[in-house]
Design a protein around this motif. Structure first.
Motif, mmCIF file in Angstrom:
data_model
loop_
_atom_site.group_PDB
_atom_site.id
_atom_site.type_symbol
_atom_site.label_atom_id
_atom_site.label_comp_id
_atom_site.label_asym_id
_atom_site.label_seq_id
_atom_site.Cartn_x
_atom_site.Cartn_y
_atom_site.Cartn_z
ATOM 1 N N MET A 1 -13.789 3.400 -25.494
ATOM 2 C CA MET A 1 -14.557 3.588 -26.718
ATOM 3 C C MET A 1 -14.402 2.350 -27.603
ATOM 4 O O MET A 1 -13.282 1.900 -27.859
ATOM 5 N N LYS A 2 -15.532 1.805 -28.048
ATOM 6 C CA LYS A 2 -15.525 0.675 -28.963
ATOM 7 C C LYS A 2 -15.837 1.165 -30.379
ATOM 8 O O LYS A 2 -16.521 2.177 -30.565
ATOM 9 N N PHE A 3 -15.364 0.407 -31.361
ATOM 10 C CA PHE A 3 -15.575 0.756 -32.758
ATOM 11 C C PHE A 3 -16.130 -0.454 -33.497
ATOM 12 O O PHE A 3 -15.609 -1.572 -33.358
ATOM 13 N N SER A 4 -17.171 -0.220 -34.276
ATOM 14 C CA SER A 4 -17.797 -1.321 -34.991
ATOM 15 C C SER A 4 -18.221 -0.875 -36.382
ATOM 16 O O SER A 4 -18.163 0.305 -36.724
ATOM 17 N N VAL A 5 -18.650 -1.839 -37.183
ATOM 18 C CA VAL A 5 -19.149 -1.590 -38.541
ATOM 19 C C VAL A 5 -20.519 -2.239 -38.645
ATOM 20 O O VAL A 5 -20.698 -3.389 -38.219
ATOM 21 N N ILE A 6 -21.491 -1.509 -39.210
ATOM 22 C CA ILE A 6 -22.839 -2.028 -39.321
ATOM 23 C C ILE A 6 -23.202 -2.244 -40.783
ATOM 24 O O ILE A 6 -22.865 -1.432 -41.645
ATOM 25 N N PHE A 7 -23.867 -3.353 -41.062
ATOM 26 C CA PHE A 7 -24.233 -3.739 -42.418
ATOM 27 C C PHE A 7 -25.749 -3.771 -42.569
ATOM 28 O O PHE A 7 -26.444 -4.512 -41.856
ATOM 29 N N GLY B 1 -21.387 11.188 -25.213
ATOM 30 C CA GLY B 1 -21.714 10.040 -24.372
ATOM 31 C C GLY B 1 -21.686 8.692 -25.049
ATOM 32 O O GLY B 1 -22.122 7.692 -24.467
ATOM 33 N N ALA B 2 -21.147 8.614 -26.267
ATOM 34 C CA ALA B 2 -21.102 7.341 -26.973
ATOM 35 C C ALA B 2 -20.103 6.391 -26.323
ATOM 36 O O ALA B 2 -18.957 6.763 -26.075
ATOM 37 N N ASP B 3 -20.541 5.164 -26.060
ATOM 38 C CA ASP B 3 -19.628 4.104 -25.630
ATOM 39 C C ASP B 3 -19.058 3.362 -26.831
ATOM 40 O O ASP B 3 -18.017 2.713 -26.726
ATOM 41 N N ILE C 1 -8.827 4.768 -35.280
ATOM 42 C CA ILE C 1 -8.887 3.931 -34.074
ATOM 43 C C ILE C 1 -7.598 4.039 -33.257
ATOM 44 O O ILE C 1 -7.659 4.202 -32.023
ATOM 45 N N PRO C 2 -6.389 3.985 -33.862
ATOM 46 C CA PRO C 2 -5.167 4.128 -33.067
ATOM 47 C C PRO C 2 -5.096 5.448 -32.299
ATOM 48 O O PRO C 2 -4.526 5.493 -31.203
ATOM 49 N N TYR C 3 -5.654 6.516 -32.858
ATOM 50 C CA TYR C 3 -5.645 7.799 -32.159
ATOM 51 C C TYR C 3 -6.366 7.684 -30.807
ATOM 52 O O TYR C 3 -5.856 8.162 -29.780
ATOM 53 N N PHE C 4 -7.512 7.041 -30.793
ATOM 54 C CA PHE C 4 -8.289 6.925 -29.555
ATOM 55 C C PHE C 4 -7.694 5.853 -28.633
ATOM 56 O O PHE C 4 -7.741 6.004 -27.404
ATOM 57 N N ARG C 5 -7.142 4.805 -29.198
ATOM 58 C CA ARG C 5 -6.491 3.787 -28.369
ATOM 59 C C ARG C 5 -5.298 4.404 -27.629
ATOM 60 O O ARG C 5 -5.047 4.093 -26.454
ATOM 61 N N GLN D 1 -4.935 7.537 -26.757
ATOM 62 C CA GLN D 1 -5.458 8.413 -25.697
ATOM 63 C C GLN D 1 -5.840 7.594 -24.474
ATOM 64 O O GLN D 1 -5.569 7.986 -23.337
ATOM 65 N N GLU D 2 -6.516 6.456 -24.714
ATOM 66 C CA GLU D 2 -6.961 5.627 -23.603
ATOM 67 C C GLU D 2 -5.778 5.023 -22.861
ATOM 68 O O GLU D 2 -5.789 4.880 -21.633
ATOM 69 N N ALA D 3 -4.742 4.659 -23.616
ATOM 70 C CA ALA D 3 -3.546 4.058 -22.999
ATOM 71 C C ALA D 3 -2.754 5.090 -22.219
ATOM 72 O O ALA D 3 -2.089 4.767 -21.225
ATOM 73 N N GLY D 4 -2.807 6.356 -22.662
ATOM 74 C CA GLY D 4 -2.014 7.396 -22.008
ATOM 75 C C GLY D 4 -2.614 7.878 -20.715
ATOM 76 O O GLY D 4 -1.975 8.529 -19.929
#
Length: 376
Positions: A1-7, A337-339, A367-371, A373-376
């Motif tokens: 999962m990627k995280f971004s900010v849109i302006f 289904g969000a990447d 973000i750390p919560y999902f990171r 999960q992915e690492a585990g």
């Protein structure tokens, strides 16, 4: 999962002084986003859309941000690709320059800029925008495949010319398309490029859009690909305000989203001037519903069809509240289904301190919560 900010560079009561401060604030947010572990920022391109988007030259904003950062990816999302907005060769040149100077961090999205307000400014033929966007993507997709670009398409001819400079990423930065309908999702899949999805209608709608995108991917051949590199990345918008106080976050977020919805409704459907007034103790969700009803009424008055997208921007069920609320909402987007989750924080009435605190909360807790999960 990627995280971004849109302006979007939205602005209530846009005086010159407030507009100038808006861009300084947006740069400050982008720099903080890198520090907080976000993967990418996106900047839109719109023209003459007062209130809704003052981001008319995103390539300048993004270059400034690239110079102030070192790791976060730089999303040019989207470039208005119809030829009278931006000639495809010029898009390629600017993209290559920004990719080179940022150290290969650029992502490049395409869109139509389809409001009458925008197309009339630059003399764009609204009937050709979809065709011109696709042809522009084909030109950019092959701009650096050889020593010179030569293109002879249904709308544009380019005799052999070198496109300079060459980008750091080969053969070009990843390509995306703005998608708000099934037709554009299918087009993106068939062209072999990523989808940037609005997503205001919520996770159930996102799941349906993801299914349409995947179905088009499963059924496609390679005859319509615009490049030798395929990008099937699916990014979705996530309006969000996260504060320690849930009620305050919801009030600030929903009010900001109401401004967003009314300002876009003004330019896309003649929905009146956005309401930026502050009413102490107001029920923001009720105000959102009332604003949606007003938009529907105005569309009926003008004999404009009322589609599901007409009021989707007024849906208040998003990542507003505490960090735990945001985590729960992102889990729904992930399951849909969000990447990538594109955080929409800078909405027209949201104060800078709430934007900055939201980015901190995402960086320190969401973000750390999902990171993990992915690492585990």
């Amino acid at each position: 999962m990627k995280f971004s900010v849109i302006f979007e560079a939205q602005l209530a009561d846009p005086t010159v002084e407030r507009e100038h401060q808006l861009f300084r604030d947006s740069v400050e947010q982008a720099v903080l986003a890198e520090q907080m572990g976000f993967d990418r920022i996106w900047a839109v391109e719109h023209h003459s859309l007062k209130w809704y988007a003052h981001m008319s030259a995103p390539e300048i904003f993004l270059t400034w941000v690239a110079a102030r950062t070192s790791t976060i990816r730089i999303g040019h999302g989207v470039v208005c690709m119809p030829f009278n907005f931006n000639h495809p060769a010029r898009v390629a040149e600017r993209a290559a320059m920004l990719d080179l100077l940022s150290g290969g961090r650029l992502d490049l999205g395409a869109g139509r800029g389809g409001t009458l307000q925008e197309t009339s400014l630059c003399g764009v033929d609204k009937e050709r925008t979809t065709q011109e966007v696709e042809e522009a993507l084909r030109i950019i997709g092959k701009a650096w495949q050889g020593e010179e670009l030569e293109h002879h398409g249904p709308l544009l001819d380019i005799d052999p010319h070198p496109i300079l400079p060459r980008p750091k990423q080969t053969p070009h930065p990843p390509l995306f398309l703005a998608c708000s309908r099934t037709e554009t999702l299918t087009q993106a899949a068939e062209l072999g490029i990523g989808a940037l999805v609005m997503g205001f209608a919520g996770p159930d709608s996102i799941a349906g859009m993801r299914a349409a995108y995947d179905a088009a991917i499963a059924g496609r051949g390679d005859e319509r690909f615009v490049s030798s590199v395929v990008n099937d990345h699916f990014s979705v918008l996530c309006p969000t305000i996260v504060l320690d106080d849930r009620d305050t976050a919801r009030s600030v977020g929903i009010r900001g989203q109401r401004f967003f919805a009314q300002s876009i409704g003004h330019w896309y459907g003649g929905a009146g001037i956005p309401d930026e007034a502050v009413v102490e103790g107001a029920d923001e969700a009720a105000a959102m519903r009332e604003a949606a009803e007003q938009v529907v009424a105005r569309l009926h008055e003008q004999n404009i069809p009322v589609r599901p997208t007409s009021t989707a921007t007024f849906n208040a069920d998003h990542a507003y509240g505490t960090a735990d609320d945001a985590i729960a909402y992102v889990e729904r987007l992930r399951d849909a289904g969000a990447d990538e989750v594109m955080c929409l924080v800078q909405m027209g009435t949201v104060p800078q301190e709430a934007c900055m605190e939201t980015l901190r909360q995402w960086g320190e807790k969401v973000i750390p919560y999902f990171r993990a999960q992915e690492a585990g």
